[in-house]
Design an enzyme around this catalytic site. Sequence first.
Site, PDB file in Angstrom:
ATOM      1  N   ASP A 117      68.008  23.553  16.055  1.00  0.00           N
ATOM      2  CA  ASP A 117      68.424  22.738  17.186  1.00  0.00           C
ATOM      3  C   ASP A 117      67.932  21.307  16.968  1.00  0.00           C
ATOM      4  OD1 ASP A 117      69.428  21.964  19.639  1.00  0.00           O
ATOM      5  OD2 ASP A 117      68.217  23.357  20.822  1.00  0.00           O
ATOM      6  N   CYS A 164      75.063  29.814  25.797  1.00  0.00           N
ATOM      7  CA  CYS A 164      73.704  29.864  26.340  1.00  0.00           C
ATOM      8  C   CYS A 164      73.640  29.155  27.698  1.00  0.00           C
ATOM      9  CB  CYS A 164      72.733  29.218  25.355  1.00  0.00           C
ATOM     10  SG  CYS A 164      71.015  29.714  25.614  1.00  0.00           S
TER      11      CYS A 164
END
Length: 474
Positions: A392, A274
């Site tokens: 996360d 990412c």
Amino acid sequence: MNILDEIIKNRKNKIKKMGHGLGVSVPASRTAPLTPFGKNPFILCEIKRQSPSKGPIAPYADAKKQAHVYAEKGIKTVSVLTEPDFFSGSLKDLISVKKTFPGLSVLRKDFLIDEEDIDVSYRAGADALLLIAKLHEPHSLLRLYTRAKRLGMEVLVELHDEEDVKKARVIKPSYTGINSRNLGNFQVDAESSFSLVRNINWPTRLVLESGITSKEHAARALGHGFCGVLVGESVMKDASFINELCSVFSFFRGGFWRKLFSLTQQGVPLKKICGITRLVDAEFSTERGADALGFIFTDSPRRASFDLPRKTAHLDILKIGVATAGVTALSIHKEITALLSEGLMDAVQFHGEERPEALMSFTFPWYKALRLKDETSVERISSYPCPRVLVDAYVPGALGGTGQTLPSDLIENTRLRHPLWLAGGIGPANVRETITRFHPELVDASSRLEREPGIKDHKKIEKFFKEIERAEDI
């Protein structure tokens, strides 16, 4: 004698006494139009009053009214059970549904045994019919299949085990149904259906029959390569379930989930890199073995240009846009929608404070990223109606890219309840331990692969993938 044997014995006896119409007056020739089978969303909703395993389901249901409910909810294909004694169906149901709704594609579902059954189905108005491989020798199955196709009908060939697969392999049907219900005792074993898929090696559209009782079941089926699902009891009891099924099918639009899950291997996590801001980093990550690239389109030092996904069009890799939307109402940048519409991006990762209801109307593939603060956060995962949720680390005031790792207890609690998609501080130094300890289905790495925010360090990426290989060898 098992249930299937009873059904077939009973059917043959009744045919001898009453003919193949079983007392129903079937038109001498077909008057209804042939409607194409297999339109999307490929959800086959069934008219089913009872079954040997469940008993009465909706014993007084009117076939035309039920078909009307399905059509109103956007269903294109209706399955009509016509077996009278064990399922309380009738050819009258099929005839009336097709006459009233000629635009619907109607599948006749019954225990069809010979060519006269095929001809009667055609004259009654069936656009497609079910052939159960278990009932036939290979030559008989081929003969009935060929007869139906010559009449212009489509055929869904139903399989239960590897012997059935061998029979179907001779025909290579365009539509293959896998029934997770044992026809001997009518018990459902969904796992058997998924394991059978790997043996089907001809071009076909797969339909999962039986066992679809939740949106998660449907999502799993589509993720395993099925193109459609056949649902009976669940939609007969509660037609609102169709809305949930349609939402699941929208997630799989464009094949994102199907392609993603096709990349999964036992013991090997999917790899998402990412925070891509440069073409050279996208190319290097792809070459080294990434399964997906993440492009951030929110306020971030790793924010990508909207033009970058276009520049990566030559890369054979999944491309995911990271975005935020409104908390309670969907609001997303028009450039992101344009990239999705053009096929230059495959899905969206919502990384803000979005509530589940705010995302329900989004028609492209998406999933939620959730920052886990405590056990209550873990419980929120199941509230999002997407096949997977990425977890996360929680850092006040930051939506991600902090390099902070999740507490081990929250990771463990998550993986015990859900397939683990893990982000947060994953890099070359800890990815091997992360994989061997928590067995994630997907790892998402960003900041720990950088030279500076938004600029990837290719040596770190190289080491990252080598450490993953070492974890796989353990």
